[in-house]
Every structure is written in C-alpha cells, then in structure tokens.
Design a protein around this motif. Sequence first.
Motif, PDB file in Angstrom:
ATOM      1  N   THR A 102     -25.306   2.561  -2.289  1.00 17.57           N
ATOM      2  CA  THR A 102     -25.609   3.719  -1.623  1.00 17.57           C
ATOM      3  C   THR A 102     -24.211   3.983  -0.912  1.00 17.57           C
ATOM      4  O   THR A 102     -24.378   5.123   0.046  1.00 17.57           O
ATOM      5  CB  THR A 102     -26.743   3.720  -0.814  1.00 17.57           C
ATOM      6  N   ASN A 104     -20.391   2.203   0.649  1.00 15.18           N
ATOM      7  CA  ASN A 104     -19.715   1.427   1.546  1.00 15.18           C
ATOM      8  C   ASN A 104     -19.658  -0.190   0.590  1.00 15.18           C
ATOM      9  O   ASN A 104     -19.245  -1.003   1.205  1.00 15.18           O
ATOM     10  CB  ASN A 104     -20.694   0.810   2.678  1.00 15.18           C
TER      11      ASN A 104
ATOM     12  N   LYS B  35     -25.775  -0.624   8.100  1.00 19.72           N
ATOM     13  CA  LYS B  35     -26.768  -0.650   6.961  1.00 19.72           C
ATOM     14  C   LYS B  35     -27.027  -2.235   6.737  1.00 19.72           C
ATOM     15  O   LYS B  35     -26.237  -2.953   7.147  1.00 19.72           O
ATOM     16  CB  LYS B  35     -26.129  -0.094   5.653  1.00 19.72           C
ATOM     17  N   THR B  36     -28.388  -2.471   6.271  1.00 24.58           N
ATOM     18  CA  THR B  36     -28.791  -3.808   6.179  1.00 24.58           C
ATOM     19  C   THR B  36     -29.021  -3.912   4.854  1.00 24.58           C
ATOM     20  O   THR B  36     -29.683  -3.291   3.998  1.00 24.58           O
ATOM     21  CB  THR B  36     -30.010  -3.948   6.833  1.00 24.58           C
ATOM     22  N   TYR B  37     -28.471  -5.144   4.212  1.00 25.54           N
ATOM     23  CA  TYR B  37     -28.486  -5.067   2.720  1.00 25.54           C
ATOM     24  C   TYR B  37     -29.678  -6.146   2.247  1.00 25.54           C
ATOM     25  O   TYR B  37     -29.309  -7.359   1.593  1.00 25.54           O
ATOM     26  CB  TYR B  37     -27.106  -5.501   2.340  1.00 25.54           C
ATOM     27  N   GLU B  55     -32.286  -1.470   0.727  1.00 32.14           N
ATOM     28  CA  GLU B  55     -31.887  -1.515   2.165  1.00 32.14           C
ATOM     29  C   GLU B  55     -33.069  -1.527   3.277  1.00 32.14           C
ATOM     30  O   GLU B  55     -33.057  -0.454   3.699  1.00 32.14           O
ATOM     31  CB  GLU B  55     -30.842  -0.242   2.345  1.00 32.14           C
TER      32      GLU B  55
END
Lengths: 122, 112
Positions: A102, A104, B35-37, B55
């Motif tokens: 998505t 990054n 963001k959290t993966y 996510e």
Amino acid sequence: QVQLVESGGGLVKPGGSLRLSCAASGFSFSDYYMTWIRRAPGKGLEWVSYTISSGSSTYYADSVMGRFTISRDNAKHSLYLQMNSLGAEDTAMYYCARMTTTGNGYYYMDVWGKGTTVTVSS
Amino acid sequence: DIVMTQTPLSLSVTPGQPASISCRSSQSLLHSHGKTYLYWYLQRPGQPPQLLIYEVSNRFSGVSDRFSGSGSETDFTLNINRVEAEDVGVYYCMQSIHLPLTFGQGTRLEIK
C-alpha cells in the motif's frame, strides 16, 4: 484472471536438487515482487524467499540461505526456485505468491498459487 | 526474528456464533510513519492461503464483512461475526515490518 501455477515438485533423495517454477498470468508480472512460501506437513506457513520486481535483489530465510536460489524471467512471466542440498526438513508444499504494497515499501502476499509438493526422502 | 504467537491454537464454533483469534508479536509492528504491518490469512482445507485482512483492519477485496481485524503495536485480534461452515480452516497472522516475514503457528477453526 490473475493466476499463479507452480510446477516442478516431486520426490528427491536427501542431498539432491530440484527446480520449482511458477507461471504467472493475468497481471503485469514485471511490476510485482514475488515470493516463495512453504508449509511442511503438520506445520505452519514459513516464508522462504522473495525477489524484487527486476530480480536484482533477493532475500532468503536463514533456513535456506546458501542452498536455495530465487530467480525470475520477466519476459517469460515466470518465477523460479532452485533448491540444492535438500534435506528432510525441506519436505513441504511450496507456494508461489505475488507481493503487493500500500506504499512505503512494506509488502504482503495478495495472490497465491495452488502449490507444488516437494518430498525429500531416500 | 519477530515471533508471532496466536491463541487459541484451535477453536470449535457453533454456526452463527462469533469467533475471535488473538495474535501477539514479540516486537511492535507499528512503523514510525504510522502504518502497522499485520495481516491475516485463511487456509481452507486443500486450498492455498488467502488474504483476509491487511494492515490490521483492512478487508481484502471480496472478503466477507463478517471478518474484522483490530489491534495495535503488538496485540491484534481477528473477529468472525456469525461463523459459517465455509470459515473452516487454519488462520494465520503474519508480520512484514521486518525480515524474515514471520507467521503465527496457525489457529484451526472447526464447526461444532
């Protein structure tokens, strides 16, 4: 439609070699990172290796480093896994998967093939 | 390596009832950019894994809205609202913030 089809699995003796292939269709293969994931009998999923879209960078799990080589041929829409010095611990279903992001620079698998079975046994 | 720990390892649920699976990571999966993966996959019997949630809380295309994900940093949950027979299989959480990509041990869901 988007499809990944693995081939090349089979029965091989300990210490032997095998080359897996993954044929991609339905999407622009050269735009995507690609990966191999395996699942040993009675075990969970284990990431094996991935390659970036150009194939110029590759990454491996410690368990296969130095024995397995991932590669791709973007002209043939194909991903490969050369497996050498195979041991019983490599017995598993091997899945080819497309990686996406998505943004990054962090990737995950969104499309998987049905897998090909590798059995290492004498 | 980041260790992913799922609980429970097996779950037996009556159709129409909810189910919940927890996943804990040994390190935070929250990146400095916010963001959290953390991802959830389902592997139905005889099928390859399929992506459910990406996510933490985003349902993948075509995934039923009975599935929802939540959590932050190191603690995450997959909730299934009104379990159906087609939900049978093994559920895995996965992290991608650090190599190697690592999965939880899997949670096997069966129908009572």
